[in-house]
Motif scaffolding. Structure first.
Motif, mmCIF file in Angstrom:
data_model
loop_
_atom_site.group_PDB
_atom_site.id
_atom_site.type_symbol
_atom_site.label_atom_id
_atom_site.label_comp_id
_atom_site.label_asym_id
_atom_site.label_seq_id
_atom_site.Cartn_x
_atom_site.Cartn_y
_atom_site.Cartn_z
ATOM 1 N N SER A 43 71.955 50.565 -21.919
ATOM 2 C CA SER A 43 70.940 49.529 -21.657
ATOM 3 C C SER A 43 71.301 48.641 -20.477
ATOM 4 O O SER A 43 70.875 47.502 -20.400
ATOM 5 C CB SER A 43 70.719 48.652 -22.899
ATOM 6 O OG SER A 43 70.498 49.454 -24.034
ATOM 7 N N GLN A 44 72.083 49.164 -19.537
ATOM 8 C CA GLN A 44 72.569 48.308 -18.458
ATOM 9 C C GLN A 44 71.962 48.577 -17.093
ATOM 10 O O GLN A 44 71.901 47.680 -16.274
ATOM 11 C CB GLN A 44 74.103 48.431 -18.354
ATOM 12 C CG GLN A 44 74.787 47.660 -19.472
ATOM 13 C CD GLN A 44 76.287 47.852 -19.490
ATOM 14 O OE1 GLN A 44 76.779 48.968 -19.475
ATOM 15 N NE2 GLN A 44 77.019 46.755 -19.526
ATOM 16 N N THR A 61 65.394 51.089 -24.349
ATOM 17 C CA THR A 61 65.853 50.220 -25.425
ATOM 18 C C THR A 61 64.659 49.636 -26.156
ATOM 19 O O THR A 61 64.721 48.574 -26.784
ATOM 20 C CB THR A 61 66.799 49.128 -24.852
ATOM 21 O OG1 THR A 61 67.752 49.777 -23.988
ATOM 22 C CG2 THR A 61 67.575 48.403 -25.937
ATOM 23 N N GLU A 130 69.146 41.365 -11.555
ATOM 24 C CA GLU A 130 70.464 41.489 -12.212
ATOM 25 C C GLU A 130 70.525 42.656 -13.192
ATOM 26 O O GLU A 130 71.593 43.219 -13.427
ATOM 27 C CB GLU A 130 70.802 40.206 -12.973
ATOM 28 C CG GLU A 130 71.768 39.308 -12.238
ATOM 29 C CD GLU A 130 71.931 37.973 -12.954
ATOM 30 O OE1 GLU A 130 72.178 37.977 -14.165
ATOM 31 O OE2 GLU A 130 71.776 36.934 -12.290
ATOM 32 N N HIS B 35 67.301 44.593 -29.133
ATOM 33 C CA HIS B 35 68.241 44.710 -28.018
ATOM 34 C C HIS B 35 69.709 44.594 -28.406
ATOM 35 O O HIS B 35 70.587 44.682 -27.549
ATOM 36 C CB HIS B 35 67.849 43.758 -26.891
ATOM 37 C CG HIS B 35 66.919 44.451 -25.936
ATOM 38 N ND1 HIS B 35 65.840 45.185 -26.376
ATOM 39 C CD2 HIS B 35 66.936 44.579 -24.592
ATOM 40 C CE1 HIS B 35 65.234 45.712 -25.327
ATOM 41 N NE2 HIS B 35 65.874 45.365 -24.240
ATOM 42 N N PRO B 39 70.620 49.669 -29.153
ATOM 43 C CA PRO B 39 71.831 50.229 -28.513
ATOM 44 C C PRO B 39 72.844 50.779 -29.526
ATOM 45 O O PRO B 39 73.389 51.863 -29.311
ATOM 46 C CB PRO B 39 72.401 49.037 -27.727
ATOM 47 C CG PRO B 39 71.204 48.214 -27.396
ATOM 48 C CD PRO B 39 70.302 48.338 -28.605
ATOM 49 N N ASP B 103 70.277 39.853 -18.671
ATOM 50 C CA ASP B 103 69.528 39.853 -17.424
ATOM 51 C C ASP B 103 68.052 39.619 -17.768
ATOM 52 O O ASP B 103 67.693 39.587 -18.936
ATOM 53 C CB ASP B 103 69.753 41.192 -16.691
ATOM 54 C CG ASP B 103 69.310 42.391 -17.525
ATOM 55 O OD1 ASP B 103 68.124 42.446 -17.928
ATOM 56 O OD2 ASP B 103 70.130 43.289 -17.772
ATOM 57 N N PRO B 104 67.180 39.470 -16.767
ATOM 58 C CA PRO B 104 65.780 39.135 -17.073
ATOM 59 C C PRO B 104 65.086 40.156 -17.980
ATOM 60 O O PRO B 104 64.240 39.776 -18.808
ATOM 61 C CB PRO B 104 65.108 39.101 -15.698
ATOM 62 C CG PRO B 104 66.204 38.868 -14.728
ATOM 63 C CD PRO B 104 67.437 39.488 -15.311
ATOM 64 N N ILE B 106 66.477 42.042 -20.344
ATOM 65 C CA ILE B 106 66.988 41.814 -21.698
ATOM 66 C C ILE B 106 66.284 40.594 -22.299
ATOM 67 O O ILE B 106 65.862 40.597 -23.458
ATOM 68 C CB ILE B 106 68.516 41.566 -21.671
ATOM 69 C CG1 ILE B 106 69.262 42.731 -21.037
ATOM 70 C CG2 ILE B 106 69.060 41.213 -23.056
ATOM 71 C CD1 ILE B 106 69.227 44.007 -21.772
ATOM 72 N N ALA B 190 81.741 43.611 -16.803
ATOM 73 C CA ALA B 190 81.088 44.866 -17.164
ATOM 74 C C ALA B 190 79.907 44.635 -18.100
ATOM 75 O O ALA B 190 78.819 45.160 -17.868
ATOM 76 C CB ALA B 190 82.094 45.807 -17.811
ATOM 77 N N SER B 191 80.084 43.852 -19.138
ATOM 78 C CA SER B 191 79.025 43.734 -20.154
ATOM 79 C C SER B 191 78.110 42.546 -19.927
ATOM 80 O O SER B 191 76.978 42.528 -20.411
ATOM 81 C CB SER B 191 79.651 43.607 -21.548
ATOM 82 O OG SER B 191 80.167 42.292 -21.734
#
Ligand SMILES: Cc1cc2nc3c(=O)[nH]c(=O)nc-3n(C[C@H](O)[C@H](O)[C@H](O)COP(=O)(O)OP(=O)(O)OC[C@H]3O[C@@H](n4cnc5c(N)ncnc54)[C@H](O)[C@@H]3O)c2cc1C
Ligand code: FES
Ligand code: FES
Lengths: 163, 288
Positions: A43-44, A61, A130, B35, B39, B103-104, B106, B190-191
């Protein structure tokens, strides 16, 4: 199976789906719109970005059943009668892509941004993207493309004829 | 990657969701924004047999001005919290903290209730709940009860919610003159989750700090208040010297381990530096 009704790029679709079907797989496999990409398992990366009722989301997602009754817009829904959307034209003009894998997601996130912030600063563009990763460009030309598109749209320009 | 099979149940109302929870007592999971849940289902770390979708209950996502508190429905999206005029005016710290989530994209799907119920030890919102002294409203078969944020987060990914109960509303006390808040986050590169996040809310009257609440996320098994820091602020002059002296206590009583995110000494330093920065900005906001 669950029956869902989803409007994709203005066209209504009724389909039976397994509840575990992800929206991105619904779009790619059930509807056949393969412009929306899958670039990661976590989900990145944002390659799967589409608009769900006007807001950018990561379609890897979201369950297809969560989109029941909603309006979805994908990269294929941006052009009008063969003319590119200003963002599509600007990505071409500014060299905002190299391999192009991230591009549909970059453009869909940018559509979301410009719909609620038509005159973003460079910093606002970078923050808005982002959730979208690019392994090729280094981002500068992507940001430039969004700036060009914002100017075109502010000047009243809409679609640009494709070759 | 896709999740294992499950049965999907869209809930039309809170009562409907509670009835479904009771009916599938074995292993149902509530689905809000999905969310955190989707995952882990894609990775097959979770394979619930039933998903109850509470994301379609219209009244559950409302954000309203309750006078002395802002009332936020459990399924309000992070993006709605960030842009809500009443949140920005009455509890600006909450909007600031929510703007740091992911991020936007999410933030367009994830919900406040989902984040709090999930209780990730590196999530941002729990720190805000502690700093703002929020009250969480849970609804279950026996009716509705309120839980203070201080009592809500009990352990790693564990909350005070009972089985069969759901979070329905978050009530955040409105802030007025002389109150200021700030959030300082050091994200994992990273996350994007917090290695450390410090949310501070201070009240200043006549140059003196009359109340202070500091919530920390990231460096412990759960979000927690930094009592030693709060104690070193209350009753003291609202000055940089007070901030520096209080921030020195940020790691008091905490035990860190060396891991991929850094050494124990580095983490202690992160806690102190981010506490000092958050307090300095909170004081500036309170006295502006
Ligand atoms: C790439 C990525 C980056 C992220 N970065 C961050 C970050 O930097 N900081 C951060 O804080 N978070 C981050 N998140 C998590 C995000 O904030 C999620 O939205 C949030 O943790 C869960 O909210 P949700 O609505 O999606 O919940 P869901 O995934 O739907 O549910 C999560 C859990 O809570 C339960 N639940 C949901 N709603 C309720 C309710 N009302 N009552 C009781 N139980 C409930 C579910 O059953 C499930 O167990 C990130 C997520 C992703 C995918
Ligand atoms: S495929 Fe990478 S975020 Fe969706
Ligand atoms: S152009 Fe290759 S990933 Fe962005």
């Amino acid at each position: 199976m669950a029956e869902i009704n989803v409007s994709v790029n203005g066209r209504a679709y009724t389909r039976d789906v397994e509840p575990r079907t992800l929206l991105v797989h619904f779009l790619r496999d059930a509807i056949g719109l393969t412009g929306t990409h899958v670039g990661c398992d976590t989900s990145q990366c944002g390659a799967c970005t589409v608009l769900l009722d006007g807001r950018g989301v990561k379609s890897c997602t979201v369950l297809a059943v969560q989109a029941n009754g909603a309006q979805v817009t994908t990269i294929e829904g941006l052009e009008t009668n063969g003319a590119l959307h200003p963002l599509q034209a600007a990505f071409r003009e500014a060299h905002g892509l190299q391999c192009g894998f991230c591009t549909p997601g970059m453009i869909m996130s940018s559509v979301d941004l410009l719909s609620h912030n038509p005159h973003p600063t460079e910093g606002e563009i970078r923050h808005a993207l982002e959730g979208n990763l690019c392994r090729c460009t280094g981002y500068h030309n992507i940001v430039k493309a969004v700036q060009i598109a914002a100017n075109t749209m502010a000047a009243g320009g809409s679609a640009v004829a494709a070759d | 990657m896709y999740p294992a099979s499950f049965e999907y149940h869209p809930a039309a109302s809170v009562q409907d969701a509670l009835a479904l929870l009771a009916k599938y007592g074995d292993e149902p999971k509530l689905l809000a924004g999905g969310h955190s849940l989707i995952p882990v289902m894609k990775l097959r770390f979770a394979s619930p047999a039933h998903l109850i979708d509470i994301g379609r209950i219209p009244a559950l996502s409302a954000i309203t001005d309750g006078g002395s508190a802002v009332h936020i429905g459990a399924t309000a999206r992070h993006a709605s919290v960030v842009s809500s005029p009443v949140v920005r005016q009455k509890v600006p710290l909450l909007a600031e903290v929510a703007s740091h989530i992911g991020d936007p994209l999410i933030r367009n799907m994830g919900t406040i209730g989902g984040s709090l119920a999930h209780a990730d030890p590196a999530a941002d919102l729990p720190a805000a709940m502690l700093a703002l002294g929020a009250t969480l409203v849970a609804t279950g078969p026996a009716g509705t009860r309120t839980i203070a944020a201080d009592d809500f987060f009990t352990d790693v990914f564990t909350t005070a919610l009972h089985p069969g109960e759901m979070l329905t509303e978050i009530r955040v006390p409105a802030r007025g003159a002389g109150s200021g808040g700030a959030y300082e986050k050091n994200p994992d590169p990273a996350s994007g989750y917090a290695i450390v996040g410090i949310a501070a809310q201070v009240q200043v009257s006549g140059g003196t700090i009359t109340a202070a609440r500091v919530g920390m996320t990231g460096l412990g098994p759960k979000a927690m208040r930094l009592a030693a820091v709060e104690g070193a602020l209350t009753g003291k002059p609202a000055t940089a010297a007070t901030v520096a002296a209080a921030a020195a206590h940020a790691a008091d009583g905490l035990v860190f381990v060396d891991d991929a995110r850094g050494s124990a000494a580095y983490k202690g330093n992160l806690a102190r530096v981010h506490t000092r920065r958050a307090l300095a900005r909170a004081l500036a906001a309170a006295t502006a």
